[in-house]
Scaffold this active site. Structure first.
Site, PDB file in Angstrom:
ATOM      1  N   HIS A  44       0.815  -1.216   0.000  1.00  0.00           N
ATOM      2  CA  HIS A  44       0.000   0.000   0.000  1.00  0.00           C
ATOM      3  C   HIS A  44       0.852   1.271   0.000  1.00  0.00           C
ATOM      4  O   HIS A  44       0.349   2.353  -0.283  1.00  0.00           O
ATOM      5  CB  HIS A  44      -1.012   0.000   1.152  1.00  0.00           C
ATOM      6  CG  HIS A  44      -0.433   0.208   2.514  1.00  0.00           C
ATOM      7  ND1 HIS A  44      -0.026  -0.843   3.308  1.00  0.00           N
ATOM      8  CD2 HIS A  44      -0.207   1.326   3.226  1.00  0.00           C
ATOM      9  CE1 HIS A  44       0.425  -0.362   4.452  1.00  0.00           C
ATOM     10  NE2 HIS A  44       0.328   0.953   4.435  1.00  0.00           N
ATOM     11  N   ASP A  73       0.515  -7.581   1.397  1.00  0.00           N
ATOM     12  CA  ASP A  73       0.882  -6.171   1.618  1.00  0.00           C
ATOM     13  C   ASP A  73       2.398  -5.985   1.613  1.00  0.00           C
ATOM     14  O   ASP A  73       2.968  -5.306   2.459  1.00  0.00           O
ATOM     15  CB  ASP A  73       0.278  -5.634   2.911  1.00  0.00           C
ATOM     16  CG  ASP A  73       0.298  -4.103   2.947  1.00  0.00           C
ATOM     17  OD1 ASP A  73       0.409  -3.468   1.869  1.00  0.00           O
ATOM     18  OD2 ASP A  73       0.210  -3.539   4.049  1.00  0.00           O
ATOM     19  N   SER A 145       4.349   2.927   7.890  1.00  0.00           N
ATOM     20  CA  SER A 145       4.102   1.753   7.046  1.00  0.00           C
ATOM     21  C   SER A 145       5.289   1.448   6.156  1.00  0.00           C
ATOM     22  O   SER A 145       5.827   2.326   5.494  1.00  0.00           O
ATOM     23  CB  SER A 145       2.876   1.975   6.162  1.00  0.00           C
ATOM     24  OG  SER A 145       1.714   1.956   6.918  1.00  0.00           O
TER      25      SER A 145
END
Length: 157
Positions: A44, A73, A145
């Site tokens: 992402h 992911d 992230s």
């Protein structure tokens, strides 16, 4: 024995900012997986074929998407650079509840921010399929992230 400050600095030097081309604000994070320019991040974070990669020392490189797995992911990017400070991987299944973990990232544009926490569990989580997960109480914010989660020795788990 290596001190905590040295471990943290080594992790910071292996953590990069990942920005979409032309983006002015926020960024995600990634880790230098090998010294020859392989960067690993979250899928992402790597939404397009290209990204700008900024190293801990301010150097910037054009990154090209190599692989992307939205289901897990995960994504890998490649930069044309050598001699980068790569992470050392560890076996996440060897983590035990009560162990210290360290997260490094670029939350809200703050480069190389470090958070610590404690592992609560390692294993499957009801409703999230057959994969094993590391559960830890690490405080993360937008921009973390893709950054590393490491054990107390600085190895990526």
């Amino acid at each position: 024995m290596t001190g905590f400050g040295e471990i943290a600095e080594r992790l910071r030097r292996s953590t990069v900012a990942v920005r979409a081309p032309g983006a002015r604000g926020g960024a995600g994070s990634g880790v230098v997986w090998n010294p020859d320019g392989l960067i690993v991040t979250n899928s992402h974070v790597a939404q397009s074929e290209r990204a700008e990669i900024e190293l801990w020392d301010g150097r910037r490189f054009a990154g090209e998407l190599e692989t992307r797995d939205p289901r897990r992911d995960l994504a890998s990017l490649r930069v044309e650079a050598g001699g980068l400070e790569a992470v050392e991987p560890a076996d996440s299944s060897a983590l035990r509840p009560g162990e210290l973990v360290i997260a490094v990232g670029n939350p809200l544009g703050f480069s190389g921010a470090l958070s610590t926490g404690v592992v609560h569990g390692v294993g499957r989580l009801r409703g999230l399929g057959a994969r094993n997960w590391v559960q830890a109480d690490v405080r993360l914010m937008p921009g973390n992230s893709g950054g590393p989660l490491a054990d107390a020795r600085g190895r990526i788990v």
